[in-house]
Design a protein around this motif. Structure first.
Motif, PDB file in Angstrom:
ATOM      1  N   ARG A  63       0.854  -1.190   0.000  1.00 34.12           N
ATOM      2  CA  ARG A  63       0.000   0.000   0.000  1.00 34.12           C
ATOM      3  C   ARG A  63       0.885   1.234   0.000  1.00 34.12           C
ATOM      4  NH1 ARG A  63      -3.788   1.000   4.354  1.00 34.12           N
ATOM      5  NH2 ARG A  63      -3.488   3.151   3.798  1.00 34.12           N
ATOM      6  N   GLU A  64       0.377   2.290  -0.596  1.00 37.00           N
ATOM      7  CA  GLU A  64       1.093   3.562  -0.604  1.00 37.00           C
ATOM      8  C   GLU A  64       0.068   4.669  -0.406  1.00 37.00           C
ATOM      9  OE1 GLU A  64       4.600   5.850  -0.848  1.00 37.00           O
ATOM     10  OE2 GLU A  64       4.427   3.682  -0.874  1.00 37.00           O
ATOM     11  N   ASN A  65       0.334   5.532   0.573  1.00 36.41           N
ATOM     12  CA  ASN A  65      -0.552   6.661   0.836  1.00 36.41           C
ATOM     13  C   ASN A  65      -0.026   7.889   0.114  1.00 36.41           C
ATOM     14  OD1 ASN A  65      -2.249   5.217   2.575  1.00 36.41           O
ATOM     15  ND2 ASN A  65      -0.852   5.540   4.263  1.00 36.41           N
ATOM     16  N   SER A  75      -8.302  10.072  -3.903  1.00 37.35           N
ATOM     17  CA  SER A  75      -7.747   8.732  -3.706  1.00 37.35           C
ATOM     18  C   SER A  75      -6.499   8.824  -2.840  1.00 37.35           C
ATOM     19  CB  SER A  75      -7.410   8.113  -5.067  1.00 37.35           C
ATOM     20  OG  SER A  75      -6.760   6.874  -4.896  1.00 37.35           O
ATOM     21  N   PRO A  76      -6.675   8.748  -1.520  1.00 39.93           N
ATOM     22  CA  PRO A  76      -5.530   8.906  -0.619  1.00 39.93           C
ATOM     23  C   PRO A  76      -4.617   7.684  -0.564  1.00 39.93           C
ATOM     24  CG  PRO A  76      -7.509   8.456   0.639  1.00 39.93           C
ATOM     25  CD  PRO A  76      -7.941   8.609  -0.797  1.00 39.93           C
ATOM     26  N   THR A  77      -5.076   6.544  -1.081  1.00 41.44           N
ATOM     27  CA  THR A  77      -4.303   5.309  -0.986  1.00 41.44           C
ATOM     28  C   THR A  77      -4.385   4.519  -2.280  1.00 41.44           C
ATOM     29  OG1 THR A  77      -4.751   5.162   1.389  1.00 41.44           O
ATOM     30  CG2 THR A  77      -4.032   3.151   0.301  1.00 41.44           C
ATOM     31  N   ASP A  78      -3.234   4.024  -2.712  1.00 39.61           N
ATOM     32  CA  ASP A  78      -3.162   3.036  -3.787  1.00 39.61           C
ATOM     33  C   ASP A  78      -2.832   1.697  -3.150  1.00 39.61           C
ATOM     34  OD1 ASP A  78      -3.481   5.025  -5.658  1.00 39.61           O
ATOM     35  OD2 ASP A  78      -1.548   4.719  -6.639  1.00 39.61           O
ATOM     36  N   LEU A  79      -3.460   0.651  -3.648  1.00 38.94           N
ATOM     37  CA  LEU A  79      -3.118  -0.700  -3.228  1.00 38.94           C
ATOM     38  C   LEU A  79      -2.568  -1.461  -4.423  1.00 38.94           C
ATOM     39  CD1 LEU A  79      -6.199  -1.784  -1.064  1.00 38.94           C
ATOM     40  CD2 LEU A  79      -4.014  -0.850  -0.265  1.00 38.94           C
ATOM     41  N   ALA A  80      -1.423  -2.099  -4.235  1.00 37.06           N
ATOM     42  CA  ALA A  80      -0.963  -3.093  -5.197  1.00 37.06           C
ATOM     43  C   ALA A  80      -1.634  -4.384  -4.743  1.00 37.06           C
ATOM     44  CB  ALA A  80       0.553  -3.221  -5.176  1.00 37.06           C
ATOM     45  N   LEU A  81      -2.456  -4.956  -5.607  1.00 40.66           N
ATOM     46  CA  LEU A  81      -3.249  -6.134  -5.252  1.00 40.66           C
ATOM     47  C   LEU A  81      -2.873  -7.312  -6.137  1.00 40.66           C
ATOM     48  CD1 LEU A  81      -6.769  -4.476  -4.835  1.00 40.66           C
ATOM     49  CD2 LEU A  81      -5.177  -5.160  -3.030  1.00 40.66           C
ATOM     50  N   SER A  96       9.694  -9.133  -5.438  1.00 38.46           N
ATOM     51  CA  SER A  96       9.820  -7.896  -4.670  1.00 38.46           C
ATOM     52  C   SER A  96       8.816  -6.884  -5.222  1.00 38.46           C
ATOM     53  CB  SER A  96      11.249  -7.360  -4.806  1.00 38.46           C
ATOM     54  OG  SER A  96      11.354  -6.106  -4.202  1.00 38.46           O
ATOM     55  N   ILE A  97       8.053  -6.263  -4.335  1.00 39.84           N
ATOM     56  CA  ILE A  97       6.991  -5.332  -4.717  1.00 39.84           C
ATOM     57  C   ILE A  97       7.331  -3.937  -4.203  1.00 39.84           C
ATOM     58  CG2 ILE A  97       4.522  -4.792  -4.475  1.00 39.84           C
ATOM     59  CD1 ILE A  97       4.905  -7.483  -5.824  1.00 39.84           C
ATOM     60  N   SER A  98       7.135  -2.915  -5.036  1.00 41.37           N
ATOM     61  CA  SER A  98       7.295  -1.531  -4.586  1.00 41.37           C
ATOM     62  C   SER A  98       6.263  -0.654  -5.292  1.00 41.37           C
ATOM     63  CB  SER A  98       8.717  -1.028  -4.866  1.00 41.37           C
ATOM     64  OG  SER A  98       8.982  -1.013  -6.256  1.00 41.37           O
ATOM     65  N   GLN A  99       6.075   0.542  -4.766  1.00 41.76           N
ATOM     66  CA  GLN A  99       5.161   1.520  -5.343  1.00 41.76           C
ATOM     67  C   GLN A  99       5.785   2.899  -5.217  1.00 41.76           C
ATOM     68  OE1 GLN A  99       1.901   0.221  -2.697  1.00 41.76           O
ATOM     69  NE2 GLN A  99       0.564   0.668  -4.426  1.00 41.76           N
ATOM     70  N   LEU A 141      -5.704  -0.968   6.482  1.00 44.16           N
ATOM     71  CA  LEU A 141      -5.230  -2.143   5.747  1.00 44.16           C
ATOM     72  C   LEU A 141      -3.724  -2.314   5.844  1.00 44.16           C
ATOM     73  CD1 LEU A 141      -7.220  -2.265   2.386  1.00 44.16           C
ATOM     74  CD2 LEU A 141      -7.427  -3.766   4.360  1.00 44.16           C
ATOM     75  N   LYS A 142      -3.321  -3.587   5.861  1.00 43.74           N
ATOM     76  CA  LYS A 142      -1.901  -3.929   5.936  1.00 43.74           C
ATOM     77  C   LYS A 142      -1.543  -4.918   4.830  1.00 43.74           C
ATOM     78  CE  LYS A 142      -1.661  -3.301  10.955  1.00 43.74           C
ATOM     79  NZ  LYS A 142      -2.552  -2.221  10.876  1.00 43.74           N
ATOM     80  N   THR A 143      -0.270  -4.925   4.472  1.00 39.16           N
ATOM     81  CA  THR A 143       0.241  -5.880   3.494  1.00 39.16           C
ATOM     82  C   THR A 143      -0.094  -7.297   3.936  1.00 39.16           C
ATOM     83  OG1 THR A 143       2.017  -4.385   2.876  1.00 39.16           O
ATOM     84  CG2 THR A 143       2.359  -6.693   2.374  1.00 39.16           C
ATOM     85  N   ASP A 144      -0.419  -8.144   2.972  1.00 36.10           N
ATOM     86  CA  ASP A 144      -0.746  -9.567   3.141  1.00 36.10           C
ATOM     87  C   ASP A 144      -2.174  -9.840   3.586  1.00 36.10           C
ATOM     88  OD1 ASP A 144       1.641 -10.645   2.179  1.00 36.10           O
ATOM     89  OD2 ASP A 144       2.595 -10.494   4.136  1.00 36.10           O
TER      90      ASP A 144
END
Length: 190
Positions: A63-65, A75-81, A96-99, A141-144
């Motif tokens: 997630r990235e705010n 849209s204050p938050t993007d989620l990599a899903l 490896s995941i990044s935003q 929300l948290k990763t995973d």
């Protein structure tokens, strides 16, 4: 030690301020009587238009705010899903995941699955909370975590000429491939 505590306290206050000022004032955004499936509606200085219904069960890869870019108030938050094979922890341990800057990036020394499977089973999604309950869940929300969300893919036209349009395909990649979602329901799955 005192400086560290002060920094933590200031960071916490900043996070609460951002939630209070950016997310919550517009959290109950949809005017009564407006149908998102057939219409357009206003949020702040923007017209939103529903493009098509959208729902997804997925794993939060990252997630990235956002606080200061043009889209942050909506849209204050993007989620990599990730879903399908990209929700499998055995696959994800090799990736490896990044935003950054509203983009999602992945990297793997050795591909655990075919590249195309990674591309069509993961995405960066820009989330616009439709109500206070969604905004609160999104903020926590948290990763995973496994989630289920539903709402509308939308386009945004700002009074200042700003345009932001959702992708309507899960087959695309690159510029314009992200989903822009008016999130009406967001649930963390057990």
């Amino acid at each position: 030690m005192l400086i560290r505590r002060l920094i933590i306290a200031v960071a916490g206050l900043l996070a609460l301020w951002m939630l209070w000022v950016i997310v919550l004032p517009d959290a109950n955004r949809l005017p009564s009587g407006v149908s998102t499936s057939t219409g357009t509606w206003r949020v702040g200085e923007n017209n939103l238009r529903a493009l098509q219904a959208f729902s997804l069960k997925a794993r939060v890869l990252r997630r990235e705010n956002y606080y200061f870019d043009r889209g942050a108030k909506l849209s204050p938050t993007d989620l990599a899903l990730g879903w399908g094979p990209m929700a499998d922890p055995q696959v994800l341990r090799h990736i490896s995941i990044s935003q950054r800057n509203r983009w999602y990036f992945w990297r793997a020394e050795h591909l655990p699955i075919e590249r195309r499977q990674i591309e069509i089973h993961s995405a960066n999604m820009h989330l616009i909370p439709a109500n206070a309950e969604v905004a609160k869940t999104l903020a926590e929300l948290k990763t995973d975590q496994q989630i289920q969300l539903s709402g509308q893919l939308v386009s945004v036209e700002g009074d200042d000429g700003y345009r932001w349009v959702s992708s309507l395909s899960r087959e695309d990649i690159g510029e314009g491939a992200c989903e822009l979602i008016w999130v009406e329901q967001l649930v963390v799955l057990p």
